[in-house]
Design a protein around this motif. Structure first.
Motif, mmCIF file in Angstrom:
data_model
loop_
_atom_site.group_PDB
_atom_site.id
_atom_site.type_symbol
_atom_site.label_atom_id
_atom_site.label_comp_id
_atom_site.label_asym_id
_atom_site.label_seq_id
_atom_site.Cartn_x
_atom_site.Cartn_y
_atom_site.Cartn_z
ATOM 1 N N TRP A 43 2.441 6.286 13.192
ATOM 2 C CA TRP A 43 2.506 7.718 12.977
ATOM 3 C C TRP A 43 2.532 8.239 14.384
ATOM 4 O O TRP A 43 2.990 9.344 14.772
ATOM 5 N N ILE B 79 -0.560 1.835 11.210
ATOM 6 C CA ILE B 79 -1.325 2.933 11.351
ATOM 7 C C ILE B 79 -0.689 3.673 12.693
ATOM 8 O O ILE B 79 -0.747 5.054 12.652
ATOM 9 N N GLU C 26 0.810 -1.168 -0.048
ATOM 10 C CA GLU C 26 -0.033 -0.274 -0.016
ATOM 11 C C GLU C 26 0.984 1.169 0.097
ATOM 12 O O GLU C 26 2.021 1.130 0.614
ATOM 13 N N PRO C 27 0.279 2.156 -0.667
ATOM 14 C CA PRO C 27 1.089 3.449 -0.553
ATOM 15 C C PRO C 27 1.237 4.014 0.843
ATOM 16 O O PRO C 27 0.144 4.003 1.535
ATOM 17 N N THR C 28 2.229 4.875 1.174
ATOM 18 C CA THR C 28 2.573 5.390 2.490
ATOM 19 C C THR C 28 1.739 6.803 2.557
ATOM 20 O O THR C 28 2.070 7.532 1.718
ATOM 21 N N PRO C 29 0.800 6.536 3.661
ATOM 22 C CA PRO C 29 -0.066 8.013 3.534
ATOM 23 C C PRO C 29 0.710 9.213 4.271
ATOM 24 O O PRO C 29 0.594 9.526 5.262
ATOM 25 N N TRP C 30 1.633 9.707 3.491
ATOM 26 C CA TRP C 30 2.473 10.876 4.224
ATOM 27 C C TRP C 30 1.889 12.101 4.675
ATOM 28 O O TRP C 30 2.055 12.405 5.936
ATOM 29 N N LEU C 31 0.967 12.565 3.987
ATOM 30 C CA LEU C 31 0.444 13.849 4.644
ATOM 31 C C LEU C 31 -0.593 13.373 5.728
ATOM 32 O O LEU C 31 -0.172 14.344 6.787
ATOM 33 N N THR C 32 -1.279 12.311 5.698
ATOM 34 C CA THR C 32 -2.152 12.246 6.892
ATOM 35 C C THR C 32 -1.294 11.738 7.989
ATOM 36 O O THR C 32 -1.582 12.058 9.199
ATOM 37 N N GLY C 33 -0.260 10.791 7.705
ATOM 38 C CA GLY C 33 0.777 10.277 8.711
ATOM 39 C C GLY C 33 1.296 11.663 9.620
ATOM 40 O O GLY C 33 1.602 11.597 10.740
#
Length: 196
Positions: A175, A172, A111-118
């Motif tokens: 982060w 999850i 899965e792609p890493t959720p940089w902004l949300t993380g």
């Protein structure tokens, strides 16, 4: 997939025997060795079935070899093969080995890493920890002594440290863990400034 004999050639048919086609290593990606073995088996089976019940030993050998080839075919193609014995007419279902099926399935894409949300969650956790630890340290330093504020900060850091260490690899939660860890480091700078 169903393995049958048509004349002196081995054929593969879809479910229910529909659309039977000759074994072709180029179209089925089974390799020339397995295709040649299937066709040789079909020629021998055809010859044995023409002789009738006179050669029981030969018929059993043909049946056994057919089951072996159906097993190889199931392994190579990674699918279930129904084998119809040309001598007795008995149908046998041959399953591929589980490890072959697992190897033929494509690996799941990461899965792609959720940089902004993380990073947003990390920042929030860092601010929350810094504010909480500085509030504790400043209240204790003002009401009692600086040493008690320092001891309280050590206790809080020691208590939260193992939880952060265990959660550092959870997809999850990591982060929030990263943010809380950064918040503890930043809070220690503030606590030392308050105490000293």
């Amino acid at each position: 997939m169903e393995l049958r004999i048509r004349g002196e050639r081995a054929v593969l048919a879809g479910p229910g025997g529909e659309h039977a086609r000759e074994v072709d290593p180029r179209r089925l990606a089974i390799g020339p060795d397995l295709a040649q073995a299937l066709h040789e088996w079909a020629r021998v089976a055809s010859a044995v079935s023409r002789t009738g019940g006179e050669a029981e030993v030969a018929a059993s050998v043909v049946s056994q070899r057919g089951r072996q080839l159906a097993g190889r075919l199931a392994t190579v193609m990674g699918t279930t093969v129904r084998f119809v014995d040309p001598v007795s007419g008995v149908e046998t279902v041959v399953e591929p080995p589980a490890r072959v099926v697992a190897r033929l399935r494509p690996a799941p894409r990461p899965e792609p890493t959720p940089w902004l949300t993380g990073l947003l969650v990390s920042g929030f956790a860092a601010v929350l920890v810094v504010v909480a630890m500085l509030a504790l340290a400043s209240t204790l330093a003002g009401a009692t002594s600086g040493w008690l504020a320092l001891v309280a900060t050590v206790v809080v850091t020691g208590g939260i440290g193992p939880s952060l260490w265990l959660g550092r690899k959870l997809p999850i939660v990591r982060w929030a863990v990263y943010g809380a860890g950064a918040g503890i480091v930043a809070a220690w700078i503030g606590v030392l400034a308050i105490v000293l």
